[in-house]
Design a protein around this motif. Structure first.
Motif, short mmCIF file in Angstrom:
data_model
loop_
_atom_site.label_atom_id
_atom_site.label_comp_id
_atom_site.label_asym_id
_atom_site.label_seq_id
_atom_site.Cartn_x
_atom_site.Cartn_y
_atom_site.Cartn_z
N TRP A 184 0.98 -1.10 -0.09
CA TRP A 184 0.17 -0.07 0.03
C TRP A 184 0.79 1.21 0.12
N PRO A 185 1.86 1.37 0.83
CA PRO A 185 2.83 2.51 0.75
C PRO A 185 3.24 2.78 -0.48
N THR A 186 3.79 1.83 -1.34
CA THR A 186 4.47 1.95 -2.66
C THR A 186 3.33 2.41 -3.71
N ALA A 187 2.08 1.94 -3.73
CA ALA A 187 0.90 2.25 -4.36
C ALA A 187 0.53 3.54 -4.13
N ILE A 188 0.42 3.82 -2.95
CA ILE A 188 0.05 5.50 -2.56
C ILE A 188 1.02 6.32 -3.09
N PHE A 189 2.36 5.96 -2.94
CA PHE A 189 3.46 6.97 -3.57
C PHE A 189 3.28 6.97 -5.18
N PHE A 190 2.91 6.05 -5.90
CA PHE A 190 2.89 6.27 -7.27
C PHE A 190 1.57 6.83 -7.68
N MET A 191 0.73 6.68 -6.83
CA MET A 191 -0.77 7.59 -6.99
C MET A 191 -0.46 9.01 -6.92
N VAL A 192 0.21 9.22 -5.78
CA VAL A 192 0.51 10.66 -5.66
C VAL A 192 1.30 11.35 -6.77
N ILE A 193 2.29 10.62 -7.06
CA ILE A 193 2.99 11.19 -8.18
C ILE A 193 2.17 11.25 -9.48
N ALA A 194 1.42 10.35 -9.81
CA ALA A 194 0.44 10.32 -10.75
C ALA A 194 -0.65 11.50 -10.78
N GLY A 195 -1.16 11.69 -9.45
CA GLY A 195 -1.89 12.81 -9.39
C GLY A 195 -1.37 14.22 -9.40
N LEU A 196 -0.19 14.42 -8.91
CA LEU A 196 0.81 15.46 -9.01
C LEU A 196 1.01 15.84 -10.56
N LEU A 197 1.21 15.01 -11.39
CA LEU A 197 1.53 15.08 -12.93
C LEU A 197 -0.12 15.62 -13.50
N VAL A 198 -0.90 14.93 -13.23
CA VAL A 198 -2.23 15.28 -13.74
C VAL A 198 -2.61 16.75 -13.27
N THR A 199 -2.62 17.00 -12.29
CA THR A 199 -2.74 18.31 -11.65
C THR A 199 -2.07 19.35 -12.25
#
Length: 90
Positions: A8-23
């Motif tokens: 879960w921490p790894t998945a959250i990390f990549f989701m945050v990066i993806a969210g930042l790129l989209v934002t």
């Protein structure tokens, strides 16, 4: 994908990066920006500053892990302060 040991921490990390790129992509489309010159004396945009922040945060976390140990939540605080400084002055 079992070889990657997703947690879960790894998945959250990549989701945050993806969210930042989209934002940041949406921000670039809605509010175009002209590059500015900061303390590094190079022209940077929001995307450049995001890249500098992510790269610096990786080094902060690696140094924290090597010098202090596994108490990573405090490294996150240092990274957030670093990110605020980069977006303000770089």
């Amino acid at each position: 994908m079992a070889w990657m040991a997703w947690t879960w921490p790894t998945a959250i990390f990549f989701m945050v990066i993806a969210g930042l790129l989209v934002t940041f992509t949406i921000l670039a489309i809605k509010f175009p920006e002209t590059p500015r010159v900061g303390i590094l004396r190079i022209e940077t945009t929001r995307g450049d500053r995001l890249f500098i922040t992510l790269l610096g945060s990786a080094f902060i976390n690696l140094a924290w892990l090597g010098l202090i140990g596994a108490n990573q939540p405090f490294a996150l605080i240092v990274c957030l302060i670093y990110a605020a400084a980069v977006f303000r002055w770089v």
